[in-house]
Design an enzyme around this catalytic site. Structure first.
Site, PDB file in Angstrom:
ATOM      1  N   ASP A 164       0.700  -1.398   0.072  1.00  0.00           N
ATOM      2  CA  ASP A 164       0.100   0.525   0.024  1.00  0.00           C
ATOM      3  C   ASP A 164       0.714   1.237   0.578  1.00  0.00           C
ATOM      4  O   ASP A 164       0.193   2.509  -0.548  1.00  0.00           O
ATOM      5  CB  ASP A 164      -0.563  -0.215   1.502  1.00  0.00           C
ATOM      6  CG  ASP A 164      -0.111  -0.623   2.492  1.00  0.00           C
ATOM      7  OD1 ASP A 164       0.739  -0.147   2.554  1.00  0.00           O
ATOM      8  OD2 ASP A 164      -0.835   0.113   3.744  1.00  0.00           O
ATOM      9  N   HIS A 165       1.736   1.093   0.132  1.00  0.00           N
ATOM     10  CA  HIS A 165       2.645   2.022   0.437  1.00  0.00           C
ATOM     11  C   HIS A 165       2.803   3.029  -1.061  1.00  0.00           C
ATOM     12  O   HIS A 165       3.184   3.507  -1.597  1.00  0.00           O
ATOM     13  CB  HIS A 165       4.153   2.338   1.203  1.00  0.00           C
ATOM     14  CG  HIS A 165       3.633   2.563   2.835  1.00  0.00           C
ATOM     15  ND1 HIS A 165       2.980   1.004   3.094  1.00  0.00           N
ATOM     16  CD2 HIS A 165       4.491   3.024   3.720  1.00  0.00           C
ATOM     17  CE1 HIS A 165       2.766   2.337   4.415  1.00  0.00           C
ATOM     18  NE2 HIS A 165       3.776   2.934   4.612  1.00  0.00           N
TER      19      HIS A 165
ATOM     20  N   ASP B  80       4.515  -1.623  10.705  1.00  0.00           N
ATOM     21  CA  ASP B  80       3.672  -0.742  10.931  1.00  0.00           C
ATOM     22  C   ASP B  80       3.243   0.446  11.921  1.00  0.00           C
ATOM     23  O   ASP B  80       2.832  -0.697  12.898  1.00  0.00           O
ATOM     24  CB  ASP B  80       2.315  -0.402   9.729  1.00  0.00           C
ATOM     25  CG  ASP B  80       2.024   1.233   9.427  1.00  0.00           C
ATOM     26  OD1 ASP B  80       2.753   1.246   8.109  1.00  0.00           O
ATOM     27  OD2 ASP B  80       1.261   1.627   9.856  1.00  0.00           O
TER      28      ASP B  80
ATOM     29  N   ARG C 273      -1.039  12.110  10.955  1.00  0.00           N
ATOM     30  CA  ARG C 273       0.272  12.917  10.701  1.00  0.00           C
ATOM     31  C   ARG C 273       1.110  14.080  10.235  1.00  0.00           C
ATOM     32  O   ARG C 273       0.179  14.230   8.828  1.00  0.00           O
ATOM     33  CB  ARG C 273       2.239  11.807  10.663  1.00  0.00           C
ATOM     34  CG  ARG C 273       1.550  10.728  11.416  1.00  0.00           C
ATOM     35  CD  ARG C 273       3.104   9.982  11.944  1.00  0.00           C
ATOM     36  NE  ARG C 273       2.957   9.107  12.680  1.00  0.00           N
ATOM     37  CZ  ARG C 273       3.564   7.894  12.354  1.00  0.00           C
ATOM     38  NH1 ARG C 273       4.336   6.890  11.419  1.00  0.00           N
ATOM     39  NH2 ARG C 273       3.357   6.982  13.847  1.00  0.00           N
TER      40      ARG C 273
ATOM     41  N   SER D  29      16.266   6.999  16.191  1.00  0.00           N
ATOM     42  CA  SER D  29      15.135   5.958  15.761  1.00  0.00           C
ATOM     43  C   SER D  29      15.559   5.180  15.930  1.00  0.00           C
ATOM     44  O   SER D  29      16.291   4.642  16.261  1.00  0.00           O
ATOM     45  CB  SER D  29      14.703   6.091  13.810  1.00  0.00           C
ATOM     46  OG  SER D  29      16.041   5.524  13.289  1.00  0.00           O
TER      47      SER D  29
ATOM     48  N   ARG E   1      16.089   2.446  13.737  1.00  0.00           N
ATOM     49  CA  ARG E   1      16.220   1.758  12.068  1.00  0.00           C
ATOM     50  C   ARG E   1      17.507   0.777  12.718  1.00  0.00           C
ATOM     51  O   ARG E   1      18.542   0.842  12.460  1.00  0.00           O
ATOM     52  CB  ARG E   1      16.888   3.674  11.912  1.00  0.00           C
ATOM     53  CG  ARG E   1      17.600   3.050   9.997  1.00  0.00           C
ATOM     54  CD  ARG E   1      17.563   4.708   9.866  1.00  0.00           C
ATOM     55  NE  ARG E   1      16.872   5.602   9.415  1.00  0.00           N
ATOM     56  CZ  ARG E   1      17.176   6.576   9.678  1.00  0.00           C
ATOM     57  NH1 ARG E   1      18.356   7.080   9.552  1.00  0.00           N
ATOM     58  NH2 ARG E   1      16.046   7.563  10.055  1.00  0.00           N
TER      59      ARG E   1
HETATM   60 FE1  F3S Z   1      -0.300   4.728   5.006  1.00  0.00          FE
HETATM   61 FE2  F3S Z   1      -0.678   7.201   6.316  1.00  0.00          FE
HETATM   62 FE3  F3S Z   1      -1.856   5.034   7.505  1.00  0.00          FE
HETATM   63  S1  F3S Z   1       1.244   5.359   4.788  1.00  0.00           S
HETATM   64  S2  F3S Z   1      -0.400   3.038   7.103  1.00  0.00           S
HETATM   65  S3  F3S Z   1      -2.448   5.265   5.374  1.00  0.00           S
HETATM   66  S4  F3S Z   1      -0.240   6.612   8.102  1.00  0.00           S
END
Ligand code: F3S
Length: 641
Positions: A64-65, A119, A379, A534, A536
């Site tokens: 999804d990213h 995530d 965010r 972080s 990382r």
């Molecule tokens: Fe994707 Fe943004 Fe959520 S990158 S997983 S929609 S915080």
């Protein structure tokens, strides 16, 4: 003794540990999820453990990213993720199906289950009553291998909801209110457990908006009870069999309590550049807005998007405001289509984007230079939108829709009557056929890797006596950014450790890589707080690839120290900080590895015949992990014993 809901799930999954807040506990993990940006490394680590098939009830790999970048790397990543999933018994979700957390809620999340995901917004599944936690790729890989997941037993905060939301106030305003109250640090070491009569007034997607942004509080996770609303949601998804009732026992005890009267909430906004800088929408009236982006794992459910359609129906968004929507899943998109809701959205001048994270990580949809963007996301850090000087404001879909119509913030008192909170349609279409379920036996599946996917090498364990060279001597406060710089070009190499390693300390010392490779074994000497920043993993993994075997510092940052252990690098602390000067760059040292005991001291011999004393704060297990060459070796060795 009566238990709260969090304690009940923990107790049912406890492998070892004592459930007193602050004590380490190890939990059996039922489900895992990954997204593509972190998933490739998690699966490389899983492969390196030598486990044939995942040992969880369910593991899902979502894409999804990075769905729309140029070049071959994304496509290669996706093919690797698809084939490695089939090989090891993991469900695969192709790009375009939707955002991992929305999809997981709709298709796989289960009340009472434990879920670990690579995530930070994995706690979204707390909206359905799961204990869902965000973790690093290695932790997810270990969970997939059937290893228990270790956390610190959290404090449990009772967030008691009274009343019900009224007018234009939405679920997003509940969590924005809490962020304003507690700040982005207010949730550290805590689980936020929602109780009280207000819970029944919120649907599962509304609850998931709240648990999603619990991550912004820094919380371990957030959780709602599993009740009749949960049952109705699961039934609509064709999964009523996954339902079980779950709530705190009467008289359950909590560590802290917060009371929120939902009926008192009004539309709120987080202002740039922190999710806890919360003000009322009314206080921003008059502020012009250049862009509105609706979607993300926080606010992209059917109800969210239908509420936008209801607001904009028959109207036109302001001609100077660019408005876009990324639906959370193809299920949401299909419902919008069959319920006739795409038309009002498109007719209002809104752009429909793919069902992915998209603008949330600056993957398209960046705001104009110096612009103001209102987003339904979680965010608003500086630069995250892809436009460094843009200001991002976080708000609910209702607020975002009104802002789009007016081209800026106006006072909600002038908005008239709010639309009814949408319910799911009677017939919810299933998109289950779009997931790729793994074959019973994946042993014949060939895992396909493009040039950017390189299997992890097996690191050697530490010898009894380590002769090494001080390859670099650094000052105080070296961050993980100094060690392993970020940036699109470098992070694109995250699944190719040999390639990403070429950038270690690249912005501090251009010759570091050459010197590290020339030395058979390397040691890093550093001042105070080495590795801050972080979590990382590459900041430990890449130096190890270059032959770094130990770090000797005045002090070490906690998370980086844990990563050093995980990748087999010995973290040592100078007993006398003055000895830092005696460890010169280019000098040779000998570390008596066989003599090191957990929590003890030893003498590191120098080439001039002298020595410096160092101590460690390692546990017996951590020392074993380092001696084995890292956690992956340690787990693999334990399995073959
Ligand atoms: Fe994707 Fe943004 Fe959520 S990158 S997983 S929609 S915080």
């Amino acid at each position: 003794m009566p238990l709260n809901q969090t304690q009940k799930i923990i107790k049912a999954h406890l492998v070892h540990g004592d459930m007193a807040p602050g004590a380490p506990i190890a939990l059996r993990i039922d489900q895992t999820l990954t997204q593509d940006a972190t998933g490739t490394m998690a699966y490389l680590q899983f492969e390196a453990m030598g486990v044939d098939r995942v040992r969880t009830d369910l593991s899902v790999s979502y894409v999804d990213h990075n769905t729309l970048q140029m070049g071959f790397r994304n496509a290669d990543d996706h093919r690797f993720l698809r084939t490695v999933a089939a090989r090891h018994g993991i469900v695969f979700s192709a790009p375009g199906n939707g955002i991992c957390h929305q999809l997981h809620l709709e298709n796989f999340g289960r009340p009472g289950a434990t879920l670990v995901g690579s995530d930070s917004h994995t706690p979204t599944a707390g909206g359905i009553g799961a204990l869902a936690m965000g973790a690093g790729g290695l932790s997810v890989a270990l969970s997939m291998a059937g290893e228990p997941y270790t956390i610190t037993m959290p404090k449990v905060v009772n967030v008691r909801l009274e009343g019900r939301l009224t007018g234009w106030a939405a679920a997003k305003d509940v969590i924005l209110h809490l962020l304003g109250l507690l700040t982005v640090k207010g949730g550290v070491g805590r689980v936020f457990e929602y109780t009280g009569p207000g819970v029944a007034t919120l649907s599962v997607p509304e609850r998931a908006t709240i648990t999603n942004m619990g991550a912004e509080l820094g919380a371990t996770t957030s959780i709602f009870p599993s009740d009749e609303s949960t049952r109705a949601f699961l039934a609509a998804m064709g999964r009523e069999a996954d339902w079980q009732p779950l709530a705190a026992d009467a008289g359950a005890v909590y560590d802290e309590e917060v009371v929120i009267d939902l009926s008192q909430l009004e539309p709120l906004v987080a202002t740039p550049h922190m999710p806890d800088r919360v003000v009322t929408v009314a206080s921003l009236a008059g502020l012009k807005v250049d862009q509105v982006a609706i979607g993300s794992c926080t606010n992209s459910s059917y109800a969210d998007l239908k509420s936008v359609a209801q607001v904009v129906a028959g109207r036109r968004v302001d001609s100077t405001t660019d408005c876009m929507i990324s639906p959370g899943s193809k299920q949401v998109l299909r419902m919008l289509a069959t319920e006739g809701l795409l038309e009002p959205l498109l007719d209002a001048g809104i752009r429909m984007l793919e069902c992915t994270c998209g603008p949330c990580i600056g993957m398209g949809g960046s705001p104009v230079s110096g612009g103001v963007s209102v987003r339904t996301f979680n965010r608003n850090f500086e630069g995250r939108s892809g436009t460094k000087d843009a200001g991002v404001y976080l708000a609910s879909p209702l607020t975002a829709a009104m802002v789009a119509l007016h081209g800026g913030f106006t006072d909600p008192a002038t908005w008239g009557e709010a639309p009814a909170v949408p319910e799911l349609p009677a017939d919810v279409p299933s998109i289950r056929h779009l997931f790729v379920f793994p074959p019973e036996d994946g042993s014949q599946v060939e895992v396909q890797r493009g040039p950017n996917i390189v299997a992890l090498q097996t690191f050697e364990g530490l010898p009894d006596r380590l002769d090494a060279e001080v390859v670099i001597r650094l000052g105080d406060d070296i961050t993980t950014d100094h060690i392993m710089p970020a940036g699109a070009e470098i992070t694109a190499l995250r699944s190719n450790v040999p390639a990403i390693s070429r950038h270690v300390f690249g912005r501090v010392d251009a010759d570091f890589v050459k010197r590290a490779e020339a030395a058979a074994n390397g040691v890093i000497v550093a001042g105070e707080n080495y590795g801050q920043g972080s979590s990382r993993e590459h900041a430990a993994l890449a130096p190890r690839h270059l032959g770094i075997r130990a770090v000797i510092a005045k002090s070490l940052a906690r998370i980086h120290r844990a990563n050093l252990v995980n990748f087999g690098i010995l973290p040592l602390i100078l007993v006398d900080k003055g000895d830092y000067e005696r460890l010169e760059q280019g000098g040779n040292v000998t570390i008596p590895v066989a003599d090191i005991i957990a929590g003890g001291e030893c003498a590191v011999a120098l080439a001039d015949g002298g020595s410096v004393r160092v101590r460690n704060d390692l546990t017996v297990d951590e020392l074993e992990i380092i001696r084995a060459g890292g956690l992956l070796n340690y787990v693999r060795n334990a399995r073959t014993r």
